[in-house]
Design a protein around this motif. Structure first.
Motif, short mmCIF file in Angstrom:
data_model
loop_
_atom_site.label_atom_id
_atom_site.label_comp_id
_atom_site.label_asym_id
_atom_site.label_seq_id
_atom_site.Cartn_x
_atom_site.Cartn_y
_atom_site.Cartn_z
N LEU A 1 0.89 -1.26 0.00
CA LEU A 1 -0.04 -0.08 -0.03
C LEU A 1 0.71 1.23 0.05
O LEU A 1 0.82 2.09 -0.85
N LEU A 2 2.06 1.29 0.81
CA LEU A 2 2.71 2.42 1.09
C LEU A 2 3.75 2.56 -0.36
O LEU A 2 4.22 3.78 -0.49
N ILE B 1 -7.40 0.42 5.16
CA ILE B 1 -7.29 0.40 3.65
C ILE B 1 -8.16 1.73 3.22
O ILE B 1 -7.92 2.54 2.33
N ALA B 2 -9.36 2.00 3.78
CA ALA B 2 -10.26 3.09 3.38
C ALA B 2 -9.71 4.26 3.75
O ALA B 2 -9.58 5.04 2.87
N GLY B 3 -8.91 4.25 4.61
CA GLY B 3 -8.09 5.52 4.94
C GLY B 3 -7.10 5.84 4.01
O GLY B 3 -7.05 7.31 3.46
N HIS B 4 -6.12 4.83 3.39
CA HIS B 4 -5.35 5.04 2.34
C HIS B 4 -5.95 5.44 1.03
O HIS B 4 -5.55 6.34 0.44
N ILE B 5 -7.45 4.94 0.81
CA ILE B 5 -8.07 5.06 -0.48
C ILE B 5 -8.56 6.85 -0.50
O ILE B 5 -8.49 7.28 -1.21
N ALA B 6 -8.98 6.96 1.01
CA ALA B 6 -9.29 8.52 1.00
C ALA B 6 -8.24 9.59 0.71
O ALA B 6 -8.64 10.49 0.06
N VAL B 7 -7.01 9.42 1.06
CA VAL B 7 -5.99 10.17 1.13
C VAL B 7 -5.82 10.08 -0.72
O VAL B 7 -5.41 11.24 -1.26
N ALA B 8 -5.84 8.95 -1.25
CA ALA B 8 -5.40 9.03 -2.53
C ALA B 8 -6.56 10.03 -3.62
O ALA B 8 -6.18 10.79 -4.30
N GLN C 1 -7.52 1.08 -8.66
CA GLN C 1 -7.43 -0.44 -9.06
C GLN C 1 -6.19 -1.12 -8.17
O GLN C 1 -6.46 -2.44 -7.83
N ARG C 2 -5.23 -0.53 -8.07
CA ARG C 2 -4.15 -1.05 -7.26
C ARG C 2 -4.36 -1.38 -5.85
O ARG C 2 -4.09 -2.53 -5.28
N TYR C 3 -4.98 -0.35 -5.36
CA TYR C 3 -5.51 -0.55 -3.72
C TYR C 3 -6.40 -1.76 -3.64
O TYR C 3 -6.39 -2.38 -2.58
N LEU C 4 -7.59 -1.95 -4.60
CA LEU C 4 -8.42 -2.97 -4.39
C LEU C 4 -7.63 -4.42 -4.74
O LEU C 4 -8.02 -5.20 -4.17
N GLU C 5 -6.84 -4.30 -5.68
CA GLU C 5 -5.99 -5.69 -5.96
C GLU C 5 -5.34 -6.13 -4.66
O GLU C 5 -5.06 -7.25 -4.54
N ILE C 6 -4.71 -5.27 -4.18
CA ILE C 6 -3.78 -5.37 -2.76
C ILE C 6 -4.80 -5.88 -1.73
O ILE C 6 -4.61 -6.99 -1.08
N ALA C 7 -6.03 -5.28 -1.63
CA ALA C 7 -6.89 -5.54 -0.42
C ALA C 7 -7.38 -6.99 -0.62
O ALA C 7 -7.61 -7.87 0.04
#
Length: 230
Positions: A12-13, A149-156, A27-33
């Motif tokens: 993620l990082l 992970i939702a926090g990471h996505i929100a930042v993006a 898409q990358r975030y979701l694949e990792i999740a």
């Protein structure tokens, strides 16, 4: 301190925003999740602006179908999570009573459990990270991981709006909404041709996309184009 597995957090990082479209980043975030957290088989991100929901990214047509059924009913966990700010968890769709109609319909599609986590967005969008399971039961670790992970996505998403190319972000979101509009139009065509309801029309569309190995939204756009040029 992160509760995510080290390999998941590292991936993620390691996602780079510079030069990448928001669609690619999501898409990358979701694949990792999907790959890194036990218990959830299909993942999507729902965004909503001016009460108009759309799926910004998803890992499978089944995840998109689970989202689209909610949009059709006008209610469901991803919509309610985004608007309420609460994490919503469904252990067994077959026993769910909060969203009658939707739960029954999505269970028939093969989704038997779900978690919708609100995105902590600080902009004029609301949304949710949605994890769908094909068996009953939601591991507790999946809920905690979803929140993180939702926090990471929100930042993006926030970076895309605030710091990046706002015009590009707007264009990408408009394209996502146009995809949903095409799906709705294609459903209308199928309903007219087969004299069926919207749920049956969507099922016909989804099975056709699987049979032809074509993304559901691409097939919908092709159907709409053919009608417009006929």
């Amino acid at each position: 301190m992160s509760t995510l597995p080290t390999v998941v957090l590292t991936e993620l990082l390691g996602i780079r925003f510079e030069g990448a479209s928001l669609e690619h980043v999501l898409q990358r975030y979701l694949e990792i999740a999907q790959a890194g957290v036990r218990g959830m088989d299909d993942v999507s991100v729902t965004l909503m602006r001016n009460e108009r929901p759309f799926t910004a990214s998803y890992t499978s047509d089944l995840a998109l179908a689970a989202d689209e059924l909610q949009y059709g009913f006008g209610y469901g966990p991803c919509l309610d999570a985004g608007s309420s700010g609460e994490v919503l968890r469904i252990e067994d769709m077959r026993e769910e009573t909060r969203w009658p109609g939707y739960a029954e319909s999505v269970a028939k599609e093969g989704i038997l459990s779900a978690v919708s986590v609100p995105l902590p967005l600080q902009i004029d969008l609301i949304g949710a990270l949605n994890w769908y399971g094909r068996v009953p039961g939601v591991p507790q670790e999946a809920v905690g991981a979803g929140v993180e992970i939702a926090g990471h996505i929100a930042v993006a998403i926030g970076n895309a709006v605030t710091y990046d190319d706002a015009a590009r972000f707007a264009a990408e979101m408009q394209a996502a909404m146009a995809s949903r509009a095409a799906i709705e139009q294609a459903k209308g065509v199928i309903m007219a041709q087969n004299r069926c309801g919207p749920d049956q029309a969507f099922e016909i569309l989804r099975k056709a996309s699987m049979g032809r190995n074509v993304k559901l939204r691409d097939l919908a756009q092709d159907i709409v184009k053919k009608i417009q040029t006929a």
